[in-house]
Design a protein around this motif. Structure first.
Motif, PDB file in Angstrom:
ATOM      1  N   ASN A  38      -0.552 -12.658   0.379  1.00 25.78           N
ATOM      2  CA  ASN A  38      -1.125 -11.318   0.571  1.00 25.78           C
ATOM      3  C   ASN A  38      -1.688 -11.153   1.981  1.00 25.78           C
ATOM      4  N   GLU A  42      -0.621  -8.341   4.725  1.00 21.07           N
ATOM      5  CA  GLU A  42      -1.562  -7.475   5.445  1.00 21.07           C
ATOM      6  C   GLU A  42      -1.366  -7.586   6.960  1.00 21.07           C
ATOM      7  N   THR A  46       2.485  -5.460   7.426  1.00 22.29           N
ATOM      8  CA  THR A  46       1.984  -4.089   7.612  1.00 22.29           C
ATOM      9  C   THR A  46       1.239  -3.905   8.938  1.00 22.29           C
ATOM     10  N   ASP A  74      -5.527  -2.266   6.854  1.00 16.26           N
ATOM     11  CA  ASP A  74      -4.808  -3.492   6.519  1.00 16.26           C
ATOM     12  C   ASP A  74      -5.319  -4.661   7.368  1.00 16.26           C
ATOM     13  N   CYS A 105       5.155  -9.188   0.885  1.00 17.89           N
ATOM     14  CA  CYS A 105       5.826  -7.880   0.961  1.00 17.89           C
ATOM     15  C   CYS A 105       6.781  -7.895   2.150  1.00 17.89           C
ATOM     16  N   GLU A 127       2.786   0.407   0.807  1.00 19.81           N
ATOM     17  CA  GLU A 127       1.513   0.517   0.083  1.00 19.81           C
ATOM     18  C   GLU A 127       1.708   0.160  -1.392  1.00 19.81           C
ATOM     19  N   ALA A 130       1.669  -3.485  -1.796  1.00 22.80           N
ATOM     20  CA  ALA A 130       0.290  -3.985  -1.681  1.00 22.80           C
ATOM     21  C   ALA A 130      -0.480  -3.761  -2.984  1.00 22.80           C
ATOM     22  N   TRP A 134      -2.148  -6.927  -4.961  1.00 19.66           N
ATOM     23  CA  TRP A 134      -3.594  -7.082  -5.155  1.00 19.66           C
ATOM     24  C   TRP A 134      -3.972  -6.924  -6.624  1.00 19.66           C
ATOM     25  N   GLU A 159      -5.785   0.406  -1.028  1.00 13.00           N
ATOM     26  CA  GLU A 159      -4.322   0.505  -1.138  1.00 13.00           C
ATOM     27  C   GLU A 159      -3.926   1.687  -2.028  1.00 13.00           C
TER      28      GLU A 159
END
Ligand SMILES: [Fe+2]
Ligand SMILES: [Fe+2]
Length: 203
Positions: A38, A42, A46, A74, A105, A127, A130, A134, A159
């Motif tokens: 994750n 971020e 992103t 982010d 992602c 998004e 994400a 999460w 998000e």
């Protein structure tokens, strides 16, 4: 009274902060892996690529501003979660390319052609990834690891807002439809009211 202690007095090779969540059923190595994936999403998928996307929204200053909020938030998510990886005994890969390749992602690379609709579609789908990622962290920590859960829930709050913003913009730009997000504007670029524990816009 807490039951039997595993970590011995003065032992710096183990952590009570890990012992207690493992005892409650958290698979800590798996959680660390999820948090690294994750964090990679971020920072690499992103924050880095949103920089390029934002620049290509030239002429749409309103969209550019909202993309900038999502981009900076982010970055705030990355900053919030990285210390937690180390607290749990994990670490970031000492290689940026390896880190990028573990991201949970897909990289939000500038679409071809880089039209406004294509950029907004890419932002929306990023998004959504994400939110799914999460939510999974919330699911595996709920009722077991309050600290990670609190951080993941703060990030998830933002998000969900980001998805609503890009639904609104894409519906307007692509379909000429009004699908309100309820959003006005952040207090300052990348305000991050949840992940920075800043005041909400509430006039
Ligand atoms: Fe994020
Ligand atoms: Fe986001």
């Amino acid at each position: 009274m807490a039951d039997k202690q595993v970590v011995k007095a003065g032992d710096v090779s183990q952590r009570v902060g890990v012992e207690v969540i493992a005892k409650r059923g958290v698979d800590v190595p798996k959680l660390i892996k999820m948090l690294i994936a994750n964090a990679g999403a971020e920072f690499a998928s992103t924050y880095y690529y949103y920089t390029i996307l934002r620049m290509h929204l030239a002429g749409h200053e309103d969209y550019k501003e909202i993309c900038e909020d999502a981009r900076l938030e982010d970055r705030a998510h990355w900053e919030l979660i990285v210390p937690r990886i180390y607290e749990l005994g994990g670490e970031l890969p000492n290689d940026l390319k390896a880190f990028h390749d573990q991201a949970g992602c897909a990289a939000a690379k500038l679409p071809d052609p880089p039209t406004v609709v294509n950029i907004l579609t890419l932002l929306l789908e990023s998004e959504r990834c994400a939110i799914r990622s999460w939510s999974e962290v919330c699911d595996v920590t709920f009722g077991k690891d309050p600290r990670t859960y609190d951080m993941a829930a703060r990030i998830l709050n933002e998000e969900v807002e980001h998805e609503a913003w890009f639904i609104e913009l894409l519906a307007h730009e692509r379909d000429g439809k009004i699908v309100p997000s309820g959003h006005f504007r952040r207090g300052e670029p990348g305000h991050a009211p949840y992940s920075k524990n800043a005041g909400f816009y509430n006039p």
